[in-house]
Write a protein that holds these residues in place. Structure first.
Motif, PDB file in Angstrom:
ATOM      1  N   ARG A  39      63.194  50.254  81.393  1.00  0.00           N
ATOM      2  CA  ARG A  39      62.271  49.409  80.616  1.00  0.00           C
ATOM      3  C   ARG A  39      61.185  50.273  79.979  1.00  0.00           C
ATOM      4  NH1 ARG A  39      57.026  48.233  79.999  1.00  0.00           N
ATOM      5  NH2 ARG A  39      56.679  48.213  82.241  1.00  0.00           N
ATOM      6  N   ASP A  40      60.241  50.784  80.762  1.00  0.00           N
ATOM      7  CA  ASP A  40      59.168  51.592  80.169  1.00  0.00           C
ATOM      8  C   ASP A  40      59.719  52.936  79.687  1.00  0.00           C
ATOM      9  OD1 ASP A  40      56.587  51.419  79.422  1.00  0.00           O
ATOM     10  OD2 ASP A  40      55.682  51.726  81.384  1.00  0.00           O
ATOM     11  N   HIS A 228      50.992  51.946  88.608  1.00  0.00           N
ATOM     12  CA  HIS A 228      51.863  52.230  87.465  1.00  0.00           C
ATOM     13  C   HIS A 228      51.065  53.190  86.581  1.00  0.00           C
ATOM     14  CE1 HIS A 228      54.714  50.820  84.174  1.00  0.00           C
ATOM     15  NE2 HIS A 228      53.729  51.359  83.453  1.00  0.00           N
ATOM     16  N   HIS A 230      50.508  56.261  83.711  1.00  0.00           N
ATOM     17  CA  HIS A 230      51.037  56.973  82.539  1.00  0.00           C
ATOM     18  C   HIS A 230      50.475  58.383  82.508  1.00  0.00           C
ATOM     19  CE1 HIS A 230      53.593  54.145  80.315  1.00  0.00           C
ATOM     20  NE2 HIS A 230      52.967  53.248  81.051  1.00  0.00           N
ATOM     21  N   ASN A 264      55.741  58.426  81.882  1.00  0.00           N
ATOM     22  CA  ASN A 264      55.291  57.703  83.082  1.00  0.00           C
ATOM     23  C   ASN A 264      55.230  58.672  84.249  1.00  0.00           C
ATOM     24  OD1 ASN A 264      56.381  55.611  81.244  1.00  0.00           O
ATOM     25  ND2 ASN A 264      55.985  54.255  82.953  1.00  0.00           N
TER      26      ASN A 264
HETATM   27 ZN    ZN Z   1      53.749  51.299  81.313  1.00  0.00          ZN
END
Ligand code: ZN
Ligand code: KIV
Length: 555
Positions: A39-40, A228, A230, A264
């Protein structure tokens, strides 16, 4: 979090749970991994994985025992919906998650896509920073709180496992963040995620924020906090680990740190730090770290995102010692310069060579070792290509086999599928004339062009056939092994109309490899345009055939 024991983290609190019976967030010794490569990670520029590739990656992630696989954003496009649905149906032994905004349509789409998951999770998100609320959402803080409640309640009406993410949490007012998370918990969220959406946080500061949020929300046992991060400033791993020290027990990330902008948090870095410095963290995970290297290679090959040689844990040089003094030390005692063992991350140098006498069984075993899980039909197709290759060059290395798989099995985009058929070339006084023949839905399309060299001429001919005129951003030819009879593997990145697409092609003939890579990238360009509902600019072809329909832009 499959088949969770009573009050396992992430499971909805039960009516008979006595308060204080289960450990508080920071007392739980288990760290859960939430993989968002599909997804990301897939949001990284130029990455466009097709459905078969995504399923293959999800299977390998489950085999590596990640706890949660975020398979996509079902409301984003019909393609995303069907990928999440397929992965939910096919992949076992991991929770399958679908992303949704707090909007009813998104949540319903996620619930529907996840319906056949063994264990499904809806991941709803809404931004909480002043910047995002005012300029992106155009919502007041009260509206954000109301919308959080509505979204989580609706998601909980479908599934018992609901994650709520406060997007841009690291730039949000901590007191407001706590208020929003409390509402999410009241509405039934079982995982509360604290994203550093733009990679702005610093480890010490982020740790304080996480601790303050965990204490302020005072969630019931069974609710876990998640991070989460980055990597815009290269701090994603450090921030994730700082959050873990604060009591966060789910880490979200991607393999190879793949993702938009700086990417990420890299799961391989976080898990190997927890493991290597278990003396400091004292925490457990369920991840089989010996699968890290094969999974990293698989994702790099299918996504076209190259892993830098010095990438921690999975880079080609992660365990290489060049300096004599280091080599001497390692030979005397490995621990002098090595803090992890290559075999613990599955990065063993042994290259096994298969040859024309190798049978289907040995071939299948090797594929499994390399991290591929193919169905019978795909194995038959790959085995045929392998045998053909052995006729040309007697033996096939791991690199050759990986090239065959990514080029011939996974490059197929069912709806937009030009296929390479043949090429011929004449060279006259320094200029090359190349004729290329492709097929589209069985029909042959052929054209020719002149160039300064064979690849330039071939690409000009293909452009005439496929009727798009993308920019060639990158072109590389690599050898599939270090042997003199290695195949050539071409890697191409094209861009057009804001879309970037990569393509791979392998052959013992490097012109053929180059043409296949270009055609593969064109197929992905059209497929991505369809998913994003972008009309790619076509140009008139000389053969009168129509290119694949490119959809009209969204109204
Ligand atoms: Zn993200
Ligand atoms: O970076 C982010 O904030 C996200 C959320 C959807 C979790 O990806």
């Amino acid at each position: 979090m499959n088949k969770t024991p009573k009050n396992a983290p992430g499971e909805a609190p039960r009516a008979d749970d006595a308060p204080g019976e289960a450990p508080r967030a920071w007392e739980n010794p288990r760290v859960y991994f939430f993989d968002t490569t599909l997804r990301d990670g897939e949001q990284a520029a130029g990455v466009n994985l097709n459905a078969g590739e995504k399923l293959q990656i999800a299977r390998q992630l489950a085999k590596m025992r990640v706890d949660v696989i975020e398979a996509g954003f079902p409301a984003a496009s019909p393609g995303d919906f069907s990928c999440v649905q397929t992965i939910a149906r096919e992949v076992r032994n991991a929770t399958i998650c679908g992303l949704a905004r707090t909007l009813e349509g998104d949540i319903r789409a996620a619930a529907q896509a996840l319906a056949s998951a063994e264990n499904g999770r809806i991941h709803v998100f809404l931004a909480t920073s002043p910047l995002h609320m005012e300029y992106k959402l155009k919502m007041t803080p009260q509206e954000v709180m109301d919308q959080t409640r509505r979204g989580v309640l609706l998601a909980r009406s479908f599934l018992p496992e609901v994650e709520f993410s406060a997007e841009d949490a690291s730039r949000s007012d901590p007191d407001f963040l706590i208020k929003v998370f409390k509402i999410a918990v009241e509405a039934g969220a079982t995982i509360l995620n604290i994203p550093d959406t733009v990679g702005y946080a610093l480890p010490e500061e982020f740790q304080k924020l996480c601790r303050r949020v965990i204490e302020g929300v005072a969630a019931p046992p069974g609710v876990i906090f998640s991070v989460h991060a980055h990597n815009d400033l290269g701090l994603a791993t450090a921030n994730s680990l700082a959050a873990v020290r604060a009591g966060v027990r789910q880490v979200e990330g991607t393999i190879n740190g793949m993702g938009e902008r700086g990417g990420n948090s890299a799961i391989e870095e976080v898990v190997m730090t927890l493991r290597t410095r278990a003396d400091y963290f004292g925490l457990e995970t369920n991840l089989d770290t010996r699968r890290l290297y094969p999974v990293s290679r698989l994702i790099s090959r299918l996504s076209g995102v190259v892993v830098p040689p010095n990438k921690p844990v999975v880079g080609a040089n992660a365990f290489a010692h060049e300096a004599g003094i280091h080599q001497h030390g390692v030979l005397a005692k490995r621990e002098t310069y090595e803090i992890m063992r290559a075999e613990d991350v599955g990065s063993t140098p042994a290259v096994m060579v298969l040859g024309k006498h190798s049978g289907r069984h040995a071939f299948r075993d090797r594929l499994e070792h390399l991290g591929y899980n193919l169905d019978d039909e795909q194995i038959t197709q790959a085995f045929e290509s392998f045998k053909k290759l052995c006729d040309e060059k007697k033996e096939a290395t791991d690199g050759d086999i990986e090239a065959i798989i990514s080029d011939e099995i996974f490059s197929v985009q069912p709806e937009f599928h030009y296929e390479f058929k043949s090429y011929s070339m004449t060279v006259d006084k320094g200029s090359t004339d190349c004729r290329v023949t492709l097929t589209l839905n069985g029909a042959e399309l052929s054209d020719s062009a002149v160039g300064n060299g064979p690849v330039e001429a071939a690409y000009a001919a293909i452009k005439k056939i496929v009727k798009v005129h993308p920019r060639l951003e990158n072109f590389k030819i690599l050898a599939t092994s270090e042997r003199s009879n290695a195949m050539g593997e071409a890697q191409v990145i094209l861009s057009q109309d804001g879309i970037k697409a990569h393509g791979n092609g392998a052959s013992t003939d490097i012109i053929k490899a180059s043409v296949r890579a270009y055609v593969n990238a064109v197929n992905r360009l059209y497929a991505t345009a369809a998913v994003r509902k972008i009309a790619v600019t076509t140009m008139g072809g000389s053969n009168g055939q129509s290119p694949p329909e490119s959809p009209a832009p969204e109204a």
